[in-house]
Design an enzyme around this catalytic site. Structure first.
Site, short mmCIF file in Angstrom:
data_model
loop_
_atom_site.label_atom_id
_atom_site.label_comp_id
_atom_site.label_asym_id
_atom_site.label_seq_id
_atom_site.Cartn_x
_atom_site.Cartn_y
_atom_site.Cartn_z
N ASP A 269 0.90 -1.23 0.11
CA ASP A 269 0.06 0.03 0.05
C ASP A 269 0.88 1.20 0.05
OD1 ASP A 269 -2.12 1.89 0.40
OD2 ASP A 269 -2.92 0.80 2.31
N GLY A 308 -5.39 3.65 -7.75
CA GLY A 308 -5.61 3.77 -9.15
C GLY A 308 -4.60 4.88 -9.63
N ASP A 329 -10.44 3.94 -1.34
CA ASP A 329 -10.91 3.02 -0.78
C ASP A 329 -12.55 3.06 -0.91
OD1 ASP A 329 -8.49 2.96 0.33
OD2 ASP A 329 -9.11 3.01 2.50
C1 GAL Z 1 -5.54 2.10 2.91
C2 GAL Z 1 -6.14 0.85 1.83
C3 GAL Z 1 -6.98 0.19 2.68
C4 GAL Z 1 -6.34 -0.56 3.99
C5 GAL Z 1 -5.65 0.79 4.84
C6 GAL Z 1 -4.89 0.23 5.70
O1 GAL Z 1 -4.72 2.86 2.19
O2 GAL Z 1 -6.48 1.53 0.68
O3 GAL Z 1 -7.57 -1.05 1.81
O4 GAL Z 1 -5.29 -1.25 3.51
O5 GAL Z 1 -4.65 1.64 3.93
O6 GAL Z 1 -4.21 1.23 6.70
#
Ligand code: GAL
Length: 504
Positions: A269, A308, A329
Protein backbone atom coordinates in the site's frame (compact mmCIF):
# COMPACT_ATOMS: atom_id res chain seq x y z
CA UNK A 1 2.27 16.22 -1.66
CA UNK A 2 0.13 13.26 -2.59
CA UNK A 3 -3.53 14.16 -2.55
CA UNK A 4 -5.64 11.18 -1.70
CA UNK A 5 -8.38 9.77 0.32
CA UNK A 6 -7.48 7.81 3.42
CA UNK A 7 -10.95 7.28 4.73
CA UNK A 8 -10.61 3.90 6.34
CA UNK A 9 -7.08 4.39 7.58
CA UNK A 10 -7.78 7.80 8.97
CA UNK A 11 -11.04 6.71 10.54
CA UNK A 12 -9.19 3.91 12.29
CA UNK A 13 -6.57 6.37 13.42
CA UNK A 14 -9.25 8.66 14.74
CA UNK A 15 -11.20 5.79 16.22
CA UNK A 16 -8.40 5.04 18.59
CA UNK A 17 -8.48 8.62 19.60
CA UNK A 18 -6.33 11.65 19.12
CA UNK A 19 -5.85 13.52 22.42
CA UNK A 20 -8.97 14.40 24.31
CA UNK A 21 -10.37 17.86 23.61
CA UNK A 22 -9.58 20.58 26.11
CA UNK A 23 -12.66 21.98 27.79
CA UNK A 24 -12.61 25.63 26.86
CA UNK A 25 -15.44 28.03 27.39
CA UNK A 26 -17.20 29.24 24.25
CA UNK A 27 -17.96 32.52 25.94
CA UNK A 28 -14.27 33.50 25.93
CA UNK A 29 -13.91 32.74 22.23
CA UNK A 30 -13.13 35.42 19.71
CA UNK A 31 -12.53 35.06 16.00
CA UNK A 32 -8.89 34.21 15.23
CA UNK A 33 -7.24 33.10 12.00
CA UNK A 34 -6.70 29.42 11.30
CA UNK A 35 -3.75 30.25 9.06
CA UNK A 36 -0.69 28.43 10.35
CA UNK A 37 0.82 25.02 11.18
CA UNK A 38 -0.95 22.86 13.71
CA UNK A 39 0.35 19.78 15.51
CA UNK A 40 -2.00 16.89 16.25
CA UNK A 41 -0.77 14.36 18.78
CA UNK A 42 -1.93 10.99 17.55
CA UNK A 43 -3.04 7.87 19.30
CA UNK A 44 -0.74 5.29 20.86
CA UNK A 45 -0.25 2.50 18.33
CA UNK A 46 -0.54 -1.21 19.14
CA UNK A 47 3.29 -1.40 19.04
CA UNK A 48 3.63 1.31 21.70
CA UNK A 49 4.67 4.11 19.29
CA UNK A 50 2.88 7.45 18.99
CA UNK A 51 1.13 8.68 15.83
CA UNK A 52 1.18 12.36 14.92
CA UNK A 53 0.10 14.78 12.20
CA UNK A 54 0.97 18.27 10.98
CA UNK A 55 -1.85 20.35 9.52
CA UNK A 56 -1.04 23.42 7.38
CA UNK A 57 -4.00 25.75 6.94
CA UNK A 58 -4.57 28.99 5.07
CA UNK A 59 -7.67 31.02 5.85
CA UNK A 60 -8.94 33.48 3.27
CA UNK A 61 -12.12 35.07 4.67
CA UNK A 62 -14.54 32.19 5.07
CA UNK A 63 -12.49 29.82 2.88
CA UNK A 64 -9.88 27.36 4.03
CA UNK A 65 -7.24 25.42 2.08
CA UNK A 66 -4.33 23.36 3.29
CA UNK A 67 -2.67 20.01 3.74
CA UNK A 68 -2.51 17.28 6.34
CA UNK A 69 0.59 15.14 6.76
CA UNK A 70 0.36 12.29 9.22
CA UNK A 71 2.97 9.56 9.67
CA UNK A 72 1.14 7.27 7.28
CA UNK A 73 -0.80 9.44 4.83
CA UNK A 74 -1.29 12.93 3.51
CA UNK A 75 -3.99 14.87 1.73
CA UNK A 76 -4.96 18.34 0.54
CA UNK A 77 -7.95 19.80 2.31
CA UNK A 78 -10.45 22.59 1.73
CA UNK A 79 -13.13 23.97 3.96
CA UNK A 80 -15.27 26.81 5.23
CA UNK A 81 -15.16 28.99 8.36
CA UNK A 82 -18.00 30.74 10.17
CA UNK A 83 -16.93 32.64 13.28
CA UNK A 84 -14.88 30.22 15.37
CA UNK A 85 -16.44 27.21 13.65
CA UNK A 86 -14.96 25.42 10.62
CA UNK A 87 -15.32 22.29 8.50
CA UNK A 88 -12.73 20.42 6.43
CA UNK A 89 -13.15 18.20 3.36
CA UNK A 90 -10.55 16.19 1.43
CA UNK A 91 -9.95 18.35 -1.68
CA UNK A 92 -10.45 15.55 -4.16
CA UNK A 93 -12.39 13.02 -2.13
CA UNK A 94 -15.65 11.61 -3.35
CA UNK A 95 -17.44 12.57 -0.13
CA UNK A 96 -20.15 15.10 0.49
CA UNK A 97 -19.67 15.16 4.27
CA UNK A 98 -16.84 17.02 6.03
CA UNK A 99 -14.35 14.68 7.73
CA UNK A 100 -13.59 17.27 10.41
CA UNK A 101 -15.85 19.80 12.14
CA UNK A 102 -14.46 21.94 14.93
CA UNK A 103 -13.65 25.31 16.45
CA UNK A 104 -10.64 27.47 17.00
CA UNK A 105 -10.88 28.58 20.60
CA UNK A 106 -8.17 30.39 22.55
CA UNK A 107 -5.46 29.34 20.11
CA UNK A 108 -6.35 25.62 20.16
CA UNK A 109 -8.29 23.61 17.57
CA UNK A 110 -10.78 21.17 18.94
CA UNK A 111 -13.44 19.19 17.19
CA UNK A 112 -14.61 15.90 15.82
CA UNK A 113 -12.90 13.88 13.10
CA UNK A 114 -15.14 11.11 11.77
CA UNK A 115 -17.02 11.18 15.02
CA UNK A 116 -13.98 11.17 17.32
CA UNK A 117 -12.66 14.05 19.42
CA UNK A 118 -9.33 15.55 18.41
CA UNK A 119 -7.41 18.70 19.26
CA UNK A 120 -4.40 20.48 17.80
CA UNK A 121 -2.01 23.25 18.89
CA UNK A 122 0.41 25.48 16.96
CA UNK A 123 3.59 23.61 16.01
CA UNK A 124 7.07 24.10 17.36
CA UNK A 125 10.32 23.05 15.61
CA UNK A 126 10.26 19.82 17.64
CA UNK A 127 7.11 18.71 15.80
CA UNK A 128 8.86 18.39 12.40
CA UNK A 129 8.95 14.88 10.98
CA UNK A 130 12.44 13.35 10.77
CA UNK A 131 13.85 13.54 7.23
CA UNK A 132 14.79 10.08 5.95
CA UNK A 133 17.61 9.48 3.45
CA UNK A 134 16.34 9.29 -0.14
CA UNK A 135 16.88 5.90 -1.76
CA UNK A 136 17.09 6.03 -5.57
CA UNK A 137 14.46 3.95 -7.36
CA UNK A 138 15.80 1.00 -9.40
CA UNK A 139 16.12 1.14 -13.22
CA UNK A 140 13.01 -0.19 -14.89
CA UNK A 141 12.95 -3.79 -16.08
CA UNK A 142 10.19 -6.28 -16.81
CA UNK A 143 9.62 -8.88 -14.11
CA UNK A 144 8.44 -12.24 -15.41
CA UNK A 145 4.97 -13.53 -14.51
CA UNK A 146 4.91 -15.56 -11.29
CA UNK A 147 2.27 -17.95 -12.62
CA UNK A 148 -0.24 -17.05 -9.86
CA UNK A 149 -3.80 -15.66 -9.85
CA UNK A 150 -4.80 -17.15 -13.20
CA UNK A 151 -8.31 -16.19 -12.12
CA UNK A 152 -9.09 -13.21 -9.83
CA UNK A 153 -7.95 -13.88 -6.24
CA UNK A 154 -10.70 -14.89 -3.80
CA UNK A 155 -10.57 -14.80 -0.03
CA UNK A 156 -11.17 -12.63 3.01
CA UNK A 157 -9.42 -9.49 4.25
CA UNK A 158 -9.55 -8.02 7.75
CA UNK A 159 -9.66 -4.30 6.91
CA UNK A 160 -13.22 -3.40 5.93
CA UNK A 161 -14.75 -4.62 9.16
CA UNK A 162 -11.99 -5.01 11.74
CA UNK A 163 -9.46 -2.33 10.77
CA UNK A 164 -7.06 -2.00 13.75
CA UNK A 165 -8.99 -4.57 15.80
CA UNK A 166 -7.74 -7.61 13.90
CA UNK A 167 -5.64 -10.09 15.90
CA UNK A 168 -4.36 -13.68 15.85
CA UNK A 169 -7.55 -15.09 17.37
CA UNK A 170 -9.77 -13.26 14.88
CA UNK A 171 -7.75 -14.66 11.99
CA UNK A 172 -7.81 -18.22 13.36
CA UNK A 173 -11.55 -18.18 13.98
CA UNK A 174 -12.13 -16.59 10.59
CA UNK A 175 -10.09 -19.37 8.98
CA UNK A 176 -12.29 -21.92 10.78
CA UNK A 177 -15.40 -20.12 9.57
CA UNK A 178 -14.13 -20.07 5.98
CA UNK A 179 -14.45 -23.83 6.13
CA UNK A 180 -17.66 -24.25 8.15
CA UNK A 181 -19.48 -21.67 6.01
CA UNK A 182 -18.42 -23.28 2.72
CA UNK A 183 -16.39 -20.21 1.68
CA UNK A 184 -13.16 -22.16 1.17
CA UNK A 185 -14.85 -24.79 -0.94
CA UNK A 186 -16.47 -22.07 -3.05
CA UNK A 187 -12.96 -20.78 -3.86
CA UNK A 188 -12.30 -18.16 -1.15
CA UNK A 189 -8.79 -19.37 -0.36
CA UNK A 190 -6.81 -16.37 0.92
CA UNK A 191 -7.11 -15.18 4.52
CA UNK A 192 -5.45 -11.77 4.43
CA UNK A 193 -4.24 -9.73 7.38
CA UNK A 194 -4.32 -6.03 6.53
CA UNK A 195 -2.58 -3.15 8.35
CA UNK A 196 -1.82 -2.97 12.11
CA UNK A 197 0.00 -6.31 12.67
CA UNK A 198 3.42 -4.60 12.79
CA UNK A 199 5.69 -4.23 15.80
CA UNK A 200 9.02 -2.38 15.68
CA UNK A 201 12.37 -3.10 13.98
CA UNK A 202 15.21 -4.63 16.01
CA UNK A 203 18.90 -3.62 15.78
CA UNK A 204 19.32 -5.85 12.70
CA UNK A 205 16.36 -4.18 11.02
CA UNK A 206 14.05 -7.18 11.39
CA UNK A 207 10.43 -6.10 11.71
CA UNK A 208 8.58 -7.80 14.54
CA UNK A 209 4.87 -8.21 15.12
CA UNK A 210 2.95 -6.38 17.85
CA UNK A 211 1.18 -8.01 20.81
CA UNK A 212 -1.89 -8.83 18.69
CA UNK A 213 0.11 -11.35 16.62
CA UNK A 214 2.41 -13.23 19.01
CA UNK A 215 3.68 -15.74 16.42
CA UNK A 216 3.05 -15.09 12.73
CA UNK A 217 4.71 -18.33 11.60
CA UNK A 218 2.46 -20.37 13.89
CA UNK A 219 -0.58 -18.48 12.61
CA UNK A 220 0.45 -19.14 8.99
CA UNK A 221 0.90 -22.83 9.82
CA UNK A 222 -2.58 -22.90 11.34
CA UNK A 223 -4.17 -21.25 8.29
CA UNK A 224 -2.28 -23.63 5.97
CA UNK A 225 -3.40 -26.63 8.00
CA UNK A 226 -6.97 -25.69 7.07
CA UNK A 227 -6.22 -25.84 3.35
CA UNK A 228 -6.20 -22.04 3.12
CA UNK A 229 -3.51 -19.51 2.21
CA UNK A 230 -2.44 -16.46 4.21
CA UNK A 231 -1.79 -12.88 3.17
CA UNK A 232 -0.10 -9.90 4.81
CA UNK A 233 0.28 -6.15 4.26
CA UNK A 234 3.04 -3.54 4.04
CA UNK A 235 3.95 -0.27 2.30
CA UNK A 236 6.90 0.95 0.20
CA UNK A 237 6.99 4.01 2.46
CA UNK A 238 8.54 4.24 5.93
CA UNK A 239 5.07 3.89 7.50
CA UNK A 240 1.83 2.13 6.59
CA UNK A 241 -1.35 4.15 6.25
CA UNK A 242 -2.14 3.28 9.86
CA UNK A 243 1.30 4.73 10.89
CA UNK A 244 3.01 1.38 11.56
CA UNK A 245 6.60 0.65 10.41
CA UNK A 246 6.72 -0.35 6.72
CA UNK A 247 9.22 -1.64 4.17
CA UNK A 248 11.12 1.51 3.01
CA UNK A 249 14.82 0.51 2.87
CA UNK A 250 13.98 -3.01 4.08
CA UNK A 251 12.24 -4.48 1.04
CA UNK A 252 14.38 -7.60 0.61
CA UNK A 253 14.60 -8.23 4.33
CA UNK A 254 10.82 -8.01 4.73
CA UNK A 255 10.13 -10.15 1.66
CA UNK A 256 12.46 -12.86 3.05
CA UNK A 257 10.73 -12.71 6.41
CA UNK A 258 7.28 -12.98 4.80
CA UNK A 259 8.47 -16.02 2.85
CA UNK A 260 9.97 -17.57 6.00
CA UNK A 261 6.66 -17.13 7.79
CA UNK A 262 4.90 -18.88 4.89
CA UNK A 263 3.06 -15.86 3.51
CA UNK A 264 1.26 -16.43 0.20
CA UNK A 265 -0.03 -12.92 -0.64
CA UNK A 266 1.25 -9.39 -0.09
CA UNK A 267 -0.87 -6.24 -0.32
CA UNK A 268 1.59 -3.37 -0.77
CA UNK A 269 0.00 0.00 0.00
CA UNK A 270 1.56 3.29 -1.22
CA UNK A 271 0.69 5.33 1.96
CA UNK A 272 3.71 7.31 3.19
CA UNK A 273 5.79 6.46 0.09
CA UNK A 274 4.12 9.62 -1.18
CA UNK A 275 6.18 11.69 1.25
CA UNK A 276 9.40 10.45 -0.40
CA UNK A 277 8.60 9.66 -4.00
CA UNK A 278 6.53 11.30 -6.73
CA UNK A 279 3.60 9.58 -8.43
CA UNK A 280 5.78 9.24 -11.55
CA UNK A 281 8.02 6.90 -9.53
CA UNK A 282 5.31 4.40 -8.63
CA UNK A 283 6.48 1.87 -11.20
CA UNK A 284 10.12 1.44 -10.09
CA UNK A 285 9.13 1.51 -6.44
CA UNK A 286 6.57 -1.28 -6.93
CA UNK A 287 9.12 -3.11 -9.07
CA UNK A 288 11.55 -3.15 -6.15
CA UNK A 289 9.19 -5.23 -4.00
CA UNK A 290 8.15 -7.32 -7.04
CA UNK A 291 11.81 -8.27 -7.42
CA UNK A 292 12.26 -8.89 -3.71
CA UNK A 293 9.25 -11.23 -3.62
CA UNK A 294 10.44 -13.23 -6.60
CA UNK A 295 13.95 -13.51 -5.14
CA UNK A 296 12.49 -15.38 -2.17
CA UNK A 297 11.54 -18.27 -4.44
CA UNK A 298 8.16 -18.58 -2.69
CA UNK A 299 5.02 -18.09 -4.81
CA UNK A 300 3.49 -14.91 -3.37
CA UNK A 301 0.54 -13.12 -4.99
CA UNK A 302 1.54 -9.46 -5.36
CA UNK A 303 -1.30 -6.95 -4.81
CA UNK A 304 -0.52 -3.31 -5.59
CA UNK A 305 -2.53 -0.76 -3.62
CA UNK A 306 -2.02 2.70 -5.14
CA UNK A 307 -5.64 3.88 -5.41
CA UNK A 308 -5.60 3.87 -9.23
CA UNK A 309 -2.78 6.42 -9.47
CA UNK A 310 -0.16 6.54 -12.22
CA UNK A 311 -2.00 4.52 -14.91
CA UNK A 312 -1.10 1.40 -12.97
CA UNK A 313 -3.06 -0.84 -15.34
CA UNK A 314 -0.46 -0.13 -18.03
CA UNK A 315 2.56 -1.35 -16.02
CA UNK A 316 1.22 -3.32 -13.01
CA UNK A 317 1.98 -6.68 -14.63
CA UNK A 318 5.51 -5.55 -15.62
CA UNK A 319 6.49 -5.04 -11.98
CA UNK A 320 5.27 -8.55 -11.10
CA UNK A 321 1.83 -7.41 -9.92
CA UNK A 322 -1.08 -9.85 -9.97
CA UNK A 323 -3.66 -7.19 -9.14
CA UNK A 324 -3.70 -3.45 -8.62
CA UNK A 325 -6.17 -1.01 -7.16
CA UNK A 326 -8.03 1.11 -9.69
CA UNK A 327 -9.81 3.25 -7.10
CA UNK A 328 -9.64 4.82 -3.69
CA UNK A 329 -11.06 2.99 -0.66
CA UNK A 330 -14.56 1.55 -0.91
CA UNK A 331 -17.13 2.38 1.76
CA UNK A 332 -20.15 0.29 2.70
CA UNK A 333 -22.49 2.60 0.74
CA UNK A 334 -24.22 2.29 -2.63
CA UNK A 335 -22.69 5.51 -4.02
CA UNK A 336 -19.16 4.52 -3.06
CA UNK A 337 -19.54 1.01 -4.47
CA UNK A 338 -20.95 2.29 -7.78
CA UNK A 339 -18.35 5.08 -7.95
CA UNK A 340 -15.56 2.53 -7.67
CA UNK A 341 -16.92 0.16 -10.30
CA UNK A 342 -17.54 2.99 -12.76
CA UNK A 343 -14.03 4.31 -12.19
CA UNK A 344 -12.69 0.88 -13.18
CA UNK A 345 -14.37 0.91 -16.63
CA UNK A 346 -11.46 2.42 -18.66
CA UNK A 347 -9.08 -0.22 -17.33
CA UNK A 348 -11.01 -3.14 -18.91
CA UNK A 349 -8.52 -3.87 -21.72
CA UNK A 350 -5.76 -4.48 -19.17
CA UNK A 351 -7.40 -7.31 -17.17
CA UNK A 352 -6.51 -10.90 -17.93
CA UNK A 353 -5.27 -14.16 -16.42
CA UNK A 354 -2.56 -13.38 -13.85
CA UNK A 355 -3.18 -9.62 -13.70
CA UNK A 356 -6.41 -7.99 -12.55
CA UNK A 357 -7.90 -4.58 -11.94
CA UNK A 358 -9.04 -4.21 -8.32
CA UNK A 359 -11.90 -1.84 -7.43
CA UNK A 360 -11.29 -2.71 -3.73
CA UNK A 361 -12.61 -5.36 -1.38
CA UNK A 362 -16.19 -6.45 -0.82
CA UNK A 363 -18.50 -4.81 1.72
CA UNK A 364 -21.20 -7.49 1.33
CA UNK A 365 -22.75 -8.27 4.72
CA UNK A 366 -21.37 -5.23 6.54
CA UNK A 367 -24.83 -3.78 6.99
CA UNK A 368 -25.10 -0.44 5.21
CA UNK A 369 -26.49 -1.52 1.85
CA UNK A 370 -29.69 -3.39 1.05
CA UNK A 371 -29.63 -7.03 0.01
CA UNK A 372 -30.36 -5.99 -3.58
CA UNK A 373 -27.46 -3.53 -3.45
CA UNK A 374 -25.16 -6.27 -2.14
CA UNK A 375 -26.32 -8.56 -4.98
CA UNK A 376 -25.38 -5.79 -7.42
CA UNK A 377 -22.00 -5.39 -5.65
CA UNK A 378 -21.28 -9.12 -6.05
CA UNK A 379 -22.65 -9.23 -9.58
CA UNK A 380 -20.63 -6.26 -10.83
CA UNK A 381 -17.42 -7.49 -9.20
CA UNK A 382 -17.96 -10.87 -10.91
CA UNK A 383 -18.78 -9.35 -14.30
CA UNK A 384 -15.66 -7.18 -14.13
CA UNK A 385 -13.41 -10.11 -13.13
CA UNK A 386 -12.50 -8.27 -9.97
CA UNK A 387 -10.86 -9.93 -6.95
CA UNK A 388 -13.49 -11.30 -4.55
CA UNK A 389 -12.12 -10.52 -1.09
CA UNK A 390 -14.93 -10.67 1.43
CA UNK A 391 -14.70 -7.97 4.09
CA UNK A 392 -17.41 -9.08 6.52
CA UNK A 393 -17.51 -11.32 9.59
CA UNK A 394 -17.67 -14.79 8.06
CA UNK A 395 -18.28 -16.30 11.52
CA UNK A 396 -21.67 -14.66 11.96
CA UNK A 397 -22.96 -13.94 8.48
CA UNK A 398 -26.68 -14.15 7.76
CA UNK A 399 -28.25 -16.59 5.33
CA UNK A 400 -28.80 -13.78 2.82
CA UNK A 401 -25.13 -12.73 2.98
CA UNK A 402 -24.13 -16.38 2.53
CA UNK A 403 -26.43 -16.76 -0.45
CA UNK A 404 -24.77 -13.74 -2.08
CA UNK A 405 -21.12 -14.56 -1.36
CA UNK A 406 -21.61 -18.27 -2.05
CA UNK A 407 -23.61 -17.94 -5.27
CA UNK A 408 -21.71 -20.47 -7.37
CA UNK A 409 -23.24 -19.32 -10.66
CA UNK A 410 -22.03 -15.77 -10.04
CA UNK A 411 -18.62 -16.89 -8.74
CA UNK A 412 -18.20 -18.88 -11.98
CA UNK A 413 -18.61 -15.65 -13.96
CA UNK A 414 -15.86 -13.98 -11.91
CA UNK A 415 -13.57 -17.00 -12.19
CA UNK A 416 -14.11 -17.62 -15.90
CA UNK A 417 -10.80 -18.67 -17.43
CA UNK A 418 -11.03 -16.23 -20.36
CA UNK A 419 -10.53 -13.43 -17.82
CA UNK A 420 -12.43 -10.67 -19.65
CA UNK A 421 -13.58 -7.59 -17.71
CA UNK A 422 -17.16 -6.59 -18.55
CA UNK A 423 -17.93 -3.07 -19.68
CA UNK A 424 -21.27 -1.29 -19.65
CA UNK A 425 -22.79 -1.24 -23.14
CA UNK A 426 -25.95 0.66 -22.33
CA UNK A 427 -26.15 3.47 -19.82
CA UNK A 428 -29.12 5.26 -18.36
CA UNK A 429 -31.20 4.02 -15.45
CA UNK A 430 -30.81 0.45 -16.67
CA UNK A 431 -27.10 -0.10 -17.11
CA UNK A 432 -26.13 -3.24 -19.05
CA UNK A 433 -22.76 -4.94 -18.54
CA UNK A 434 -21.63 -7.75 -20.86
CA UNK A 435 -18.83 -10.26 -20.32
CA UNK A 436 -17.75 -12.87 -22.89
CA UNK A 437 -16.97 -16.27 -21.34
CA UNK A 438 -14.49 -19.01 -22.21
CA UNK A 439 -17.14 -21.47 -23.48
CA UNK A 440 -18.53 -18.95 -25.97
CA UNK A 441 -21.48 -18.00 -23.80
CA UNK A 442 -22.05 -14.48 -22.50
CA UNK A 443 -22.79 -13.15 -19.01
CA UNK A 444 -25.01 -10.10 -18.83
CA UNK A 445 -25.94 -7.93 -15.88
CA UNK A 446 -28.59 -5.21 -15.96
CA UNK A 447 -28.35 -2.85 -12.98
CA UNK A 448 -31.35 -0.71 -12.05
CA UNK A 449 -29.92 2.62 -10.91
CA UNK A 450 -33.36 4.16 -10.37
CA UNK A 451 -35.38 4.38 -7.14
CA UNK A 452 -38.21 2.09 -8.37
CA UNK A 453 -38.44 -1.39 -9.85
CA UNK A 454 -38.08 -1.46 -13.63
CA UNK A 455 -38.57 -3.91 -16.46
CA UNK A 456 -35.32 -4.74 -18.26
CA UNK A 457 -35.05 -6.35 -21.69
CA UNK A 458 -31.96 -8.28 -22.80
CA UNK A 459 -31.83 -9.04 -26.51
CA UNK A 460 -29.70 -11.68 -28.19
CA UNK A 461 -28.52 -8.95 -30.55
CA UNK A 462 -27.14 -6.88 -27.65
CA UNK A 463 -25.14 -9.94 -26.61
CA UNK A 464 -23.77 -10.45 -30.12
CA UNK A 465 -25.57 -13.82 -30.39
CA UNK A 466 -27.58 -14.79 -33.48
CA UNK A 467 -29.85 -17.05 -31.51
CA UNK A 468 -30.12 -18.20 -27.91
CA UNK A 469 -30.03 -21.86 -26.97
CA UNK A 470 -29.99 -21.60 -23.18
CA UNK A 471 -30.30 -18.76 -20.69
CA UNK A 472 -30.03 -19.02 -16.92
CA UNK A 473 -30.96 -16.44 -14.30
CA UNK A 474 -27.95 -16.42 -11.97
CA UNK A 475 -29.86 -15.26 -8.89
CA UNK A 476 -32.98 -17.48 -9.17
CA UNK A 477 -30.85 -20.34 -10.59
CA UNK A 478 -33.67 -21.06 -13.07
CA UNK A 479 -33.47 -21.35 -16.84
CA UNK A 480 -35.40 -18.58 -18.60
CA UNK A 481 -36.78 -18.34 -22.15
CA UNK A 482 -35.82 -15.80 -24.79
CA UNK A 483 -38.90 -15.04 -26.92
CA UNK A 484 -38.46 -13.40 -30.32
CA UNK A 485 -34.78 -12.91 -29.48
CA UNK A 486 -35.31 -11.16 -26.16
CA UNK A 487 -35.92 -11.74 -22.47
CA UNK A 488 -37.59 -9.28 -20.12
CA UNK A 489 -37.47 -9.34 -16.35
CA UNK A 490 -38.21 -7.02 -13.46
CA UNK A 491 -35.21 -5.58 -11.66
CA UNK A 492 -35.68 -4.11 -8.17
CA UNK A 493 -34.35 -0.63 -7.41
CA UNK A 494 -30.52 -0.88 -7.12
CA UNK A 495 -30.78 -4.58 -7.96
CA UNK A 496 -29.24 -6.58 -10.78
CA UNK A 497 -30.66 -9.01 -13.33
CA UNK A 498 -27.94 -11.49 -14.24
CA UNK A 499 -28.07 -14.07 -16.99
CA UNK A 500 -25.67 -16.55 -18.53
CA UNK A 501 -26.67 -16.95 -22.15
CA UNK A 502 -25.33 -19.44 -24.67
CA UNK A 503 -25.90 -19.82 -28.38
CA UNK A 504 -24.66 -23.37 -28.65
C1 GAL B 1 -5.60 2.09 2.81
C2 GAL B 1 -6.02 0.95 1.92
C3 GAL B 1 -7.01 0.14 2.70
C4 GAL B 1 -6.34 -0.38 3.95
C5 GAL B 1 -5.76 0.76 4.78
C6 GAL B 1 -4.91 0.25 5.93
O1 GAL B 1 -4.71 2.86 2.11
O2 GAL B 1 -6.57 1.45 0.73
O3 GAL B 1 -7.50 -0.91 1.89
O4 GAL B 1 -5.33 -1.28 3.58
O5 GAL B 1 -4.97 1.60 3.98
O6 GAL B 1 -4.32 1.27 6.65
Amino acid sequence: MIERRKWKAARAVAALGFITALLLSVSTARAQSLTGRWAVNGRTLENGEQDKAIVDLKQDGSRLTGTIQSLGWSTSVKGTVEGTHFELFGSDWNDKKPFFVGDLLNGEIQGMQWGNKISARPTTAADDFPKLPYIDPPALRKISYNGLAKTPPMGWNSWNLFAEKVDDQTVRTMADAMISSGMRDAGYIYVNIDDTWEGTRDAQGNLGTNHKFPDMKALADYVHSKGLKIGIYSSPGPRTCGAYPASYGHEEQDAKMFAAWGIDYLKYDWCSAGSIYKNEQLQPIYQRMGDALQSTGRPIVYSLCEYGMGNVEKWGADVGGNLWRTTDDIRDEWDSMMFNIHKQVPTAPFAGPGHWNDPDMLEIGNGHMTDDEYRTHMGLWALTASPLLAGNDIRTMSDVTKSILLNKDVIAIDQDSLGKQASPVKSGDLETWIKPLADGSVAVGVVNLSASPASATVSAKDLGLSKVKKARDLWSHQDVQFKNGAYSGTVPSHGILMLRVSAR
